[in-house]
Design a protein around this motif. Sequence first.
Motif, mmCIF file in Angstrom:
data_model
loop_
_atom_site.group_PDB
_atom_site.id
_atom_site.type_symbol
_atom_site.label_atom_id
_atom_site.label_comp_id
_atom_site.label_asym_id
_atom_site.label_seq_id
_atom_site.Cartn_x
_atom_site.Cartn_y
_atom_site.Cartn_z
ATOM 1 N N VAL A 165 0.836 -1.206 0.000
ATOM 2 C CA VAL A 165 0.000 0.000 0.000
ATOM 3 C C VAL A 165 0.870 1.256 0.000
ATOM 4 N N ALA A 166 1.967 1.225 0.765
ATOM 5 C CA ALA A 166 2.867 2.383 0.828
ATOM 6 C C ALA A 166 3.459 2.681 -0.537
ATOM 7 N N ARG A 167 3.846 1.659 -1.265
ATOM 8 C CA ARG A 167 4.393 1.886 -2.612
ATOM 9 C C ARG A 167 3.328 2.476 -3.536
ATOM 10 N N ALA A 168 2.076 2.033 -3.370
ATOM 11 C CA ALA A 168 0.991 2.578 -4.188
ATOM 12 C C ALA A 168 0.743 4.049 -3.852
ATOM 13 N N ILE A 169 0.772 4.386 -2.558
ATOM 14 C CA ILE A 169 0.581 5.787 -2.151
ATOM 15 C C ILE A 169 1.704 6.652 -2.705
ATOM 16 N N SER A 170 2.926 6.162 -2.599
ATOM 17 C CA SER A 170 4.072 6.919 -3.094
ATOM 18 C C SER A 170 3.929 7.232 -4.576
ATOM 19 N N LEU A 171 3.463 6.259 -5.344
ATOM 20 C CA LEU A 171 3.346 6.444 -6.788
ATOM 21 C C LEU A 171 2.121 7.260 -7.169
ATOM 22 N N HIS A 172 0.967 6.900 -6.612
ATOM 23 C CA HIS A 172 -0.293 7.479 -7.075
ATOM 24 C C HIS A 172 -0.728 8.737 -6.319
ATOM 25 N N HIS A 173 -0.064 9.029 -5.196
ATOM 26 C CA HIS A 173 -0.422 10.238 -4.453
ATOM 27 C C HIS A 173 0.695 11.287 -4.504
ATOM 28 N N PHE A 174 1.945 10.826 -4.345
ATOM 29 C CA PHE A 174 3.081 11.751 -4.342
ATOM 30 C C PHE A 174 3.850 11.744 -5.666
ATOM 31 N N GLY A 175 3.567 10.792 -6.530
ATOM 32 C CA GLY A 175 4.302 10.672 -7.784
ATOM 33 C C GLY A 175 3.842 11.667 -8.837
ATOM 34 N N PRO A 176 4.345 11.516 -10.068
ATOM 35 C CA PRO A 176 3.960 12.412 -11.163
ATOM 36 C C PRO A 176 2.450 12.417 -11.378
ATOM 37 N N ALA A 177 1.922 13.542 -11.828
ATOM 38 C CA ALA A 177 0.476 13.696 -12.023
ATOM 39 C C ALA A 177 -0.098 12.630 -12.951
ATOM 40 N N THR A 178 0.736 12.135 -13.853
ATOM 41 C CA THR A 178 0.287 11.103 -14.793
ATOM 42 C C THR A 178 -0.227 9.869 -14.062
ATOM 43 N N PHE A 179 0.319 9.593 -12.884
ATOM 44 C CA PHE A 179 -0.052 8.388 -12.150
ATOM 45 C C PHE A 179 -1.091 8.629 -11.066
ATOM 46 N N HIS A 180 -1.566 9.860 -10.915
ATOM 47 C CA HIS A 180 -2.581 10.139 -9.904
ATOM 48 C C HIS A 180 -3.903 9.478 -10.285
ATOM 49 N N LEU A 181 -4.653 9.023 -9.290
ATOM 50 C CA LEU A 181 -5.919 8.333 -9.528
ATOM 51 C C LEU A 181 -7.072 9.328 -9.399
ATOM 52 N N PRO A 182 -7.865 9.491 -10.451
ATOM 53 C CA PRO A 182 -8.980 10.450 -10.408
ATOM 54 C C PRO A 182 -9.944 10.179 -9.262
ATOM 55 N N THR A 183 -10.129 8.914 -8.903
ATOM 56 C CA THR A 183 -11.076 8.578 -7.844
ATOM 57 C C THR A 183 -10.629 9.083 -6.479
ATOM 58 N N LYS A 184 -9.334 9.346 -6.321
ATOM 59 C CA LYS A 184 -8.824 9.841 -5.041
ATOM 60 C C LYS A 184 -8.943 11.365 -4.914
ATOM 61 N N ALA A 185 -9.118 12.046 -6.029
ATOM 62 C CA ALA A 185 -9.283 13.506 -6.035
ATOM 63 C C ALA A 185 -8.155 14.217 -5.298
ATOM 64 N N GLY A 186 -6.944 13.670 -5.381
ATOM 65 C CA GLY A 186 -5.798 14.311 -4.754
ATOM 66 C C GLY A 186 -5.743 14.156 -3.241
ATOM 67 N N LYS A 187 -6.605 13.328 -2.652
ATOM 68 C CA LYS A 187 -6.658 13.171 -1.204
ATOM 69 C C LYS A 187 -5.931 11.893 -0.763
ATOM 70 N N LEU A 188 -5.418 11.932 0.453
ATOM 71 C CA LEU A 188 -4.796 10.749 1.037
ATOM 72 C C LEU A 188 -5.933 9.840 1.512
#
Length: 267
Positions: free
Chosen positions: A133-156
């Motif tokens: 889960v930590a690796r997923a957070i690092s990539l999809h929350h703190f990583g490049p915008a390309t990897f951000h998940l729309p369903t998270k809306a930028g939230k932790l």
Amino acid sequence: MNPNPSRFGPVRVVCAWACVLLAGAIALPHAAMAQLWGPSRPPGAPVESMNLAPGFSTLPKGTKVVVMPLDIELYSISAGGVPEPKADWTETAHKNFRDALLARKGIQGIELVTLGEKDADDFADINALHGAVARAISLHHFGPATFHLPTKAGKLDWSLGEAVRAIKEKTGADYALFSWVRDSYASTERQATAIATTILTTILSGGRVASVGGLTGQQLGYASLVDLNTGRVLWFNRIQRNSGDLRDPAKAAGTVDALLEEFPAVK
């Protein structure tokens, strides 16, 4: 000789469309621009930390937090760039990291409890789950915008699920602190290779000095505070740098300080 106009036709078309799009963007009202680039923050509105889950900011004073078994591994990088696990380094790193964590003044005010060896083994699967889960957070929350998940809306907005309730039942704690660190160091042969590569790269680049950090090792770490009642990740931080040495107590304390930066206030 006059140039052939047909050769420049596509260029003129592209330039014309670029001008149209630019003019349209300039003419867009503020509300439409907000839809394109995301909502603007009202003046004076508080800035939400990317490290904290929505609605969470502080820990109650005196609350019990269980320190989960440290997921730490140290490696030596061979001359060919292959990471080789070092059990003795890892054992030293565990001790140094734990000592620094328990002594850190920034988390005084809460009751830290640790697990026995048997309990640590029982919760090994949950520790492994946290790593994923930590690796997923690092990539999809703190990583490049390309990897951000729309369903998270930028939230932790992440969770370890109901499995963590077993930790609460065993310890009586309401929260758990997870740590995951991978530290690598260059062997003597690797250092020589890195120096030679740097010199060659500097020469080929016309004198611009190249960095050797990625060649000589790296420190990567994650830390999470998890609500044991819900499994929700309330706070998360990561480090990724070319410095730090968990084999040294003082430098291990520096790693703990960096990893626990912006840890929730205790009130």
